[in-house]
Motif scaffolding. Structure first.
Motif, PDB file in Angstrom:
ATOM      1  N   ALA A  30      30.611  -6.036  -9.429  1.00  0.00           N
ATOM      2  CA  ALA A  30      30.206  -7.445  -9.366  1.00  0.00           C
ATOM      3  C   ALA A  30      29.245  -7.694  -8.206  1.00  0.00           C
ATOM      4  O   ALA A  30      29.571  -7.424  -7.050  1.00  0.00           O
ATOM      5  N   CYS A  70      29.945 -13.691  -7.133  1.00  0.00           N
ATOM      6  CA  CYS A  70      31.286 -14.259  -7.217  1.00  0.00           C
ATOM      7  C   CYS A  70      31.235 -15.722  -6.797  1.00  0.00           C
ATOM      8  O   CYS A  70      30.236 -16.183  -6.228  1.00  0.00           O
ATOM      9  N   LEU A 119      38.553 -15.843  -5.088  1.00  0.00           N
ATOM     10  CA  LEU A 119      37.257 -15.295  -5.476  1.00  0.00           C
ATOM     11  C   LEU A 119      37.284 -15.022  -6.972  1.00  0.00           C
ATOM     12  O   LEU A 119      38.245 -14.443  -7.496  1.00  0.00           O
ATOM     13  N   PHE A 156      35.053 -13.038  -9.672  1.00  0.00           N
ATOM     14  CA  PHE A 156      33.985 -12.063  -9.787  1.00  0.00           C
ATOM     15  C   PHE A 156      33.405 -12.076 -11.203  1.00  0.00           C
ATOM     16  O   PHE A 156      34.138 -11.997 -12.184  1.00  0.00           O
TER      17      PHE A 156
END
Length: 201
Positions: free
Chosen positions: A40, A43, A98, A100
């Motif tokens: 990723a 994010c 978070l 992602f």
């Protein structure tokens, strides 16, 4: 409006969760989740504080975070506009999440935990890019990690319908509108690409 006001009413309305939605949750970064996180480059950082909630996009040209260990992520805070809404929340509350996103993938990976903000000199130096260091580093201690249902991205056809941004108001248009013409919107738009190029890190 018929509002739902209790957890009992909410659970009765939706019914029990699917078994896979509970099995997918881990309390650390497993090898499979490790692969997703390292792929990723983008994010969304979500935080909560006394003035409300905040969601902030974060991106890089490689992995957007560093995996310090199976329960700790490090997210450098690169040059921005100095509103520092997310950072204020982290300093005062610490709860953070978070999400992602990997381009082309239908699932996203969600990490929940508690964040701290560090300006440790050696850690900042370890992230140095093009002679520049992040202003701080967000350390996220993981409490849970899981993948989210793919239906949202599938419904939105996020990766299938190409560029959908044509003819949208520019950021200069928005600033000019909100400032009642006191900001030169076209000038802002003209100057932005060079400003971004020289302050990317």
């Amino acid at each position: 409006m018929d509002y739902i006001r209790s957890i009992e009413d909410l659970e009765r309305h939706y019914g029990p969760p699917a078994p896979a939605s509970l099995l997918k949750v881990a309390d650390r970064i497993t090898p499979a989740y490790h692969a997703w996180i390292m792929r990723a480059r983008f994010c969304i950082l979500s935080t909560v504080g006394p003035d409300g909630v905040d969601a902030s996009p974060r991106g890089d040209d490689a992995a957007v975070v560093r995996i310090q260990n199976e329960q700790t992520l490090l997210l450098p805070d690169w040059h921005g506009n100095n509103r520092i809404d997310s950072l204020r929340n982290i300093v005062t509350d610490g709860r953070a999440s978070l999400m992602f996103v990997v381009a082309g993938a239908q699932n996203v990976i969600r990490v929940n935990g508690r964040a701290n903000l560090t300006v440790d000199a050696s850690l900042l130096a370890s992230f140095e890019r093009q002679g520049k260091q992040p202003r701080s580093v967000i350390e996220l201690r993981i409490s849970e990690i899981y993948f989210q249902c793919a239906r949202a991205i599938m419904r939105a056809r996020l990766w299938l319908d190409g560029d959908q941004s044509q003819d949208l108001p520019s950021m200069g248009d928005i600033l000019s509108e909100l400032a009642r013409g006191e900001i030169d919107g076209p000038a802002y738009d003209r100057e932005w690409p060079e400003r971004a190029r020289t302050t990317m890190w």
